[in-house]
Design a protein around this motif. Structure first.
Motif, PDB file in Angstrom:
ATOM      1  N   ASN A   3       0.821  -1.113   0.022  1.00 44.09           N
ATOM      2  CA  ASN A   3       0.189  -0.063   0.119  1.00 44.09           C
ATOM      3  C   ASN A   3       0.996   1.195  -0.007  1.00 44.09           C
ATOM      4  O   ASN A   3       0.790   2.060   0.875  1.00 44.09           O
ATOM      5  N   CYS A   4       1.705   1.322  -0.986  1.00 41.51           N
ATOM      6  CA  CYS A   4       2.188   2.735  -1.362  1.00 41.51           C
ATOM      7  C   CYS A   4       3.293   3.166  -0.309  1.00 41.51           C
ATOM      8  O   CYS A   4       3.229   4.117   0.119  1.00 41.51           O
ATOM      9  N   SER A   5       4.279   2.496  -0.265  1.00 36.30           N
ATOM     10  CA  SER A   5       5.313   2.916   1.011  1.00 36.30           C
ATOM     11  C   SER A   5       6.422   2.574   0.355  1.00 36.30           C
ATOM     12  O   SER A   5       7.785   2.526   0.829  1.00 36.30           O
ATOM     13  N   ASN A  22       9.143   7.698  -1.888  1.00 32.02           N
ATOM     14  CA  ASN A  22       8.509   8.448  -1.097  1.00 32.02           C
ATOM     15  C   ASN A  22       9.252   9.452  -0.375  1.00 32.02           C
ATOM     16  O   ASN A  22       8.875  10.425   0.280  1.00 32.02           O
ATOM     17  N   TRP A  33       2.085   8.415   7.881  1.00 37.51           N
ATOM     18  CA  TRP A  33       2.220   7.327   6.755  1.00 37.51           C
ATOM     19  C   TRP A  33       0.913   7.056   6.049  1.00 37.51           C
ATOM     20  O   TRP A  33       0.888   6.971   4.809  1.00 37.51           O
ATOM     21  N   HIS A  39      -1.036   9.249   4.671  1.00 42.92           N
ATOM     22  CA  HIS A  39      -1.037  10.119   3.774  1.00 42.92           C
ATOM     23  C   HIS A  39      -0.273   9.790   2.290  1.00 42.92           C
ATOM     24  O   HIS A  39      -0.281  10.436   1.423  1.00 42.92           O
ATOM     25  N   GLY A  40       0.598   8.888   2.461  1.00 43.64           N
ATOM     26  CA  GLY A  40       1.133   8.250   1.085  1.00 43.64           C
ATOM     27  C   GLY A  40       2.520   8.903   0.740  1.00 43.64           C
ATOM     28  O   GLY A  40       2.846   8.829  -0.145  1.00 43.64           O
ATOM     29  N   SER A  41       3.107   9.589   1.910  1.00 43.25           N
ATOM     30  CA  SER A  41       4.483  10.289   1.381  1.00 43.25           C
ATOM     31  C   SER A  41       5.685   9.773   2.333  1.00 43.25           C
ATOM     32  O   SER A  41       6.801  10.286   2.599  1.00 43.25           O
ATOM     33  N   ARG A  56     -11.174   5.380  -5.732  1.00 45.44           N
ATOM     34  CA  ARG A  56      -9.554   4.531  -6.246  1.00 45.44           C
ATOM     35  C   ARG A  56     -10.210   3.616  -6.969  1.00 45.44           C
ATOM     36  O   ARG A  56      -9.243   2.872  -7.578  1.00 45.44           O
ATOM     37  N   HIS A 100      -1.229   6.735  -7.905  1.00 48.98           N
ATOM     38  CA  HIS A 100      -0.282   6.540  -7.003  1.00 48.98           C
ATOM     39  C   HIS A 100       0.740   5.591  -7.536  1.00 48.98           C
ATOM     40  O   HIS A 100       1.872   5.479  -7.020  1.00 48.98           O
ATOM     41  N   LYS A 114       4.415   6.563  -8.892  1.00 52.07           N
ATOM     42  CA  LYS A 114       5.362   7.199  -7.917  1.00 52.07           C
ATOM     43  C   LYS A 114       6.389   6.267  -7.796  1.00 52.07           C
ATOM     44  O   LYS A 114       6.322   5.233  -7.621  1.00 52.07           O
TER      45      LYS A 114
END
Length: 816
Positions: free
Chosen positions: A49-51, A55, A65, A67-69, A345, A446, A449
């Motif tokens: 999940n976008c980690s 980032n 965390w 918030h995805g950055s 999403r 996302h 990224k």
């Protein structure tokens, strides 16, 4: 994000660190900058999940965390994270932003390493220090005291845990250009207080070649004299960030010590009176000294040796002033665009059924940015690691269509797989200025990224072994990311998602070339025009030879103009009328003496003054080699006369062909489309999806069923019109035809410009008639400055349906 470290960090660190009682006594030096921003990053594993590792270098210090950055690994033995700075640097300090929502204690004891080993081996690099002040949202400063290396890593040693980093900033001593800042001095007119000899021209210091061996002819050099100076004209006032001076390496490098850099608007006295940026102190053989100007504005940058008799030698001067910009039709959206509403999403396949979003809704004031380079990737062969079902072909990303809604059929998409990739073949080796990547708008943005952009000549590993331009970190709904490549050369441009399983979706990839290139079909306005020159070598060397249409570079064959050897020789062509010049191509001799053309200035203006001294300067010729063909970009500079001059020295000027390229009636790169999103009407509407406004929505999709074409009913003499909002001088109208069917209906349609509105618009003067109606044809109708507020398209004299998939109008109240 570029932050004023010299102002903010002492306050931030004395507050944030001091409150926790764990300050490391590390305050970044004045003008330190973040070298990690947007650089390629990797880590030992990726938490779902976008980690992803990228980032932590996206410029966002948000410590939450969800918030995805933030980057985050799995819970594992000795997790690590590393960033590749791209080159070996002296690191002053590393700043690490911790999580603030939970689990911040896991960062306690993390080690920061700097060295030349990458990836998982980075933990073997020398140790800068350890994070001891891990608290909620802590910002830890670890001092490296100039430790040198290409890779910076963060490691949790000796335990099993998860490593979470919400931002890692690597601060270097001194200043550096913002990401993507071009060299504003390259190819610009330069002068100096004196010239030692014919191989020591002022232009050598802005030719793009930093060779520090003076004997090889790429260094400027003055005579020994009191307070020698060198100066470059940037062409307009710029905010100068930094000036980098490349010193000689063969001898005499100590002469540059104490040299001052000035920036300002006066060329008087070599620019010595302009404000001072700073002085050169760190000289050595072949040294590259960077003097920080921190936005000092001015048109002229000068280098002066004050207060002594000496010779000034400069092997290259680079002036950084601003970042690279995206091409027409989009904008850098940073971390997304506030204009976009929140979007669901989607489902597991990554699609959003019945999404209401159609296109980006983004416009760009290109006129303020200036012309953009042509897109080298447009309709070039493309490939990808796999193709998702339902219209996700690789070619969709180079179709010229930026629609970010995947269901509209203009985005590429791979299957979900480890490290997906996409690549385009430019056809030959090119110097890439920037790569612009359009993201999805409807969902799943996302995924992009952390994607890396590569440029090079190898297809090994699908191009992912080629050098990295940069990393995409600014993903948001429909984001347009500009990755600056700064002239990196290669035939292939690749985009890959490293280190994780993902889908790669690209809604458009545009590759911009450095410099300018001849536009397809651009006419040569100099061909056969009257020409003159300062003198004539012999009866076979007249000025007219340079506009005879022959690029033969052998002077003995009688197709080159040639002057005598004389002070400041010149050549000039009369275009017959004032024209907007896009570029000037100059063909050099190939049989001998080609080096004499180096430093020649190309000027455009309205005065028949012999040397063109009062004319505007397009640029200078720096790439003079045997038979070289130099393209000097004029970007619409207007004038009747184009001249070539060898300034400041005695030499012979030989030109084997000079071609002056005009845009013709096609819009110059970057010209605004004044019809975009303006009020449009038509004689009737076939269905709700065929509204007149569809023809000015910025979407050239030629399939009517996709909802971006206007459409009337079948009727006698149908018409469509757009209100430009004010009177304009219209130079060109582009009309996009349908490509799915019925394209022949548009044949014979007339384009009108004038002040009558609505159904009366068909009585306005006619610009021209569309004759090239084929499947998906894009017709350009030239209006030559015809004035009016309304532009209309009508089909005269017959019963027909009028469908327009886009109408673009290029013009201004004063012309280009």
């Amino acid at each position: 994000m570029a932050l004023p470290w010299r102002l903010l960090l002492p306050l931030a660190l004395s507050g944030a660190l001091g409150r926790r009682g764990a300050a490391q006594g590390c305050i970044p030096p004045p003008a330190a900058y973040n070298a990690a921003l947007g650089r390629p990053a990797s880590q030992s594993s990726v938490f779902p999940n976008c980690s992803i590792a990228a980032n932590a270098v996206d410029g966002n210090r948000d410590g939450a965390w969800p918030h995805g950055s933030c980057a985050r690994t799995l819970e594992e033995p000795e997790p690590w994270w590393a960033v590749d700075l791209g080159a070996r640097h002296a690191v002053a300090a590393v700043l690490v932003q911790n999580r603030r929502d939970c689990c911040w204690e896991q960062l306690q004891g993390a080690q920061v390493h700097v060295g030349d080993a990458g990836g998982e081996r980075a933990s073997s690099n020398p140790l800068c220090g350890t994070i001891a002040d891990a608290g909620p949202g802590s910002l830890s400063a670890v001092c490296c005291h100039g430790l040198r290396g290409r890779y910076v890593s963060v490691l949790l040693p000796g335990r099993t845990a998860a490593l979470a980093l919400c931002e890692v900033e690597v601060l270097l001593q001194g200043c550096a250009p913002p990401p993507g800042a071009p060299n504003a001095a390259r190819g610009r007119p330069a002068a100096q207080s004196s010239t030692l000899d014919g191989r020591s021209l002022a232009a050598n210091a802005v030719d793009g070649d930093g060779d520090g061996d003076w004997e090889r002819g790429s260094c400027s050099r003055t005579e020994q004299q009191p307070e020698p100076w060198w100066r470059v004209d940037l062409g307009r006032r710029r905010a100068v960030h930094a000036v980098t001076l490349a010193n000689r390496r063969d001898c005499c490098w100590q002469s540059l010590v104490g040299a001052q850099v000035h920036v300002g608007d006066s060329p008087a006295d070599g620019g010595k009176r302009n404000p001072l940026c700073g002085a050169v102190l760190d000289v050595g053989p072949g040294s590259a000294s960077t003097v920080c100007c921190r936005g000092l504005p001015g048109r002229y940058v000068s280098v002066v040796i004050p207060g002594r008799v000496d010779a000034l030698a400069l092997c290259e001067v680079e002036v950084t002033a601003r970042s690279c910009v995206p091409p027409p039709g989009g904008k850098d959206t940073g971390a997304g665009d506030a204009a976009f509403p929140a979007t669901p999403r989607g489902n597991g396949s990554g699609e959003v059924p019945n999404s209401p979003l159609r296109g980006s809704g983004v416009t760009l004031g290109i006129a303020a940015r200036g012309p953009a380079a042509p897109n080298l990737a447009l309709r070039r062969p493309a490939a990808q690691s796999s193709t998702a079902p339902r219209a996700g072909a690789a070619a969709n990303a180079v179709d010229g269509h930026r629609d970010g809604a995947w269901r509209q059929g203009s985005c590429s998409q791979t299957a979900r797989e480890p490290e997906p990739w996409w690549t385009v073949d430019l056809g030959r080796r090119r110097a890439v200025a920037a790569v612009v990547v359009r993201n999805r708008l409807d969902c799943c943005w996302h995924r992009l990224k952390g994607a890396r952009v590569h440029v090079g000549d190898s297809l090994a590993a699908h191009g992912t072994g080629n050098p990295v331009c940069g990393t995409i970190t600014d993903t948001g709904p429909g984001s347009t990311s500009t990755v600056c490549c700064r002239g990196l050369r290669g035939r292939y441009v690749s985009i890959a998602v490293p280190g994780r399983e993902e889908r790669l979706s690209l809604c458009e990839v545009e590759v911009l070339e450095e410099g300018c290139a001849p536009l397809p079909g651009a006419p040569n306005a100099a061909l056969g025009r009257p020409a003159a020159q300062s003198s004539v070598l012999d009866a076979t060397s007249g000025a007219g030879n340079a506009v005879d249409g022959s690029r033969d570079g052998a002077w003995a064959r009688g197709s080159c103009a040639h002057t005598l050897e004389e002070p400041e020789p010149w050549w000039r062509v009369d275009l017959g009328a004032r024209r907007a010049v896009y570029a000037v191509l100059v063909q050099n001799r190939r049989d001998c003496c080609w080096e004499q053309l180096k430093g020649a200035e190309v000027r455009v203006g309205d005065s028949p003054d012999a040397r063109g001294r009062r004319h505007g300067v397009c640029g200078i010729i720096t790439d003079a080699g045997p038979g070289s063909l130099s393209a000097v970009c004029c970007h619409g500079l207007r004038g009747r006369y184009v001249s070539v001059l060898l300034p400041g020295r005695t030499a012979a000027l030989a030109l084997c062909e000079v071609e002056v390229l005009l845009q013709g009636c096609a819009p110059l790169p970057g010209a605004p489309n004044v019809a975009r999103d303006q009020w449009a009407t038509q004689s009737s509407t076939a269905a709700s999806s065929g509204a007149a406004a569809k023809a000015v929505d910025g979407n050239r999709d030629g399939v009517w069923q996709r909802g971006s074409c206007s459409h009337t009913r079948r009727e006698r003499q149908p018409w469509w019109a757009v209100d430009l909002g004010a009177r304009h001088a219209v130079w060109a109208v582009l009309v996009q035809n349908r490509r799915d069917c019925c394209w022949e209906r548009l044949r014979g349609a007339r384009v009108h410009v004038g002040d009558a509105a609505g159904e009366r618009a068909s009585s306005n003067p006619v610009c021209g008639v569309i004759t090239d109606a084929g499947p998906g044809s894009l017709s350009t109708v030239c209006c030559e400055g015809l004035q009016g507020r309304y532009v209309s398209v009508s089909i005269p004299g017959r019963e027909e349906q009028l469908a327009l998939c886009e109408v673009e109008v290029y013009g201004t109240s004063s012309g280009w």
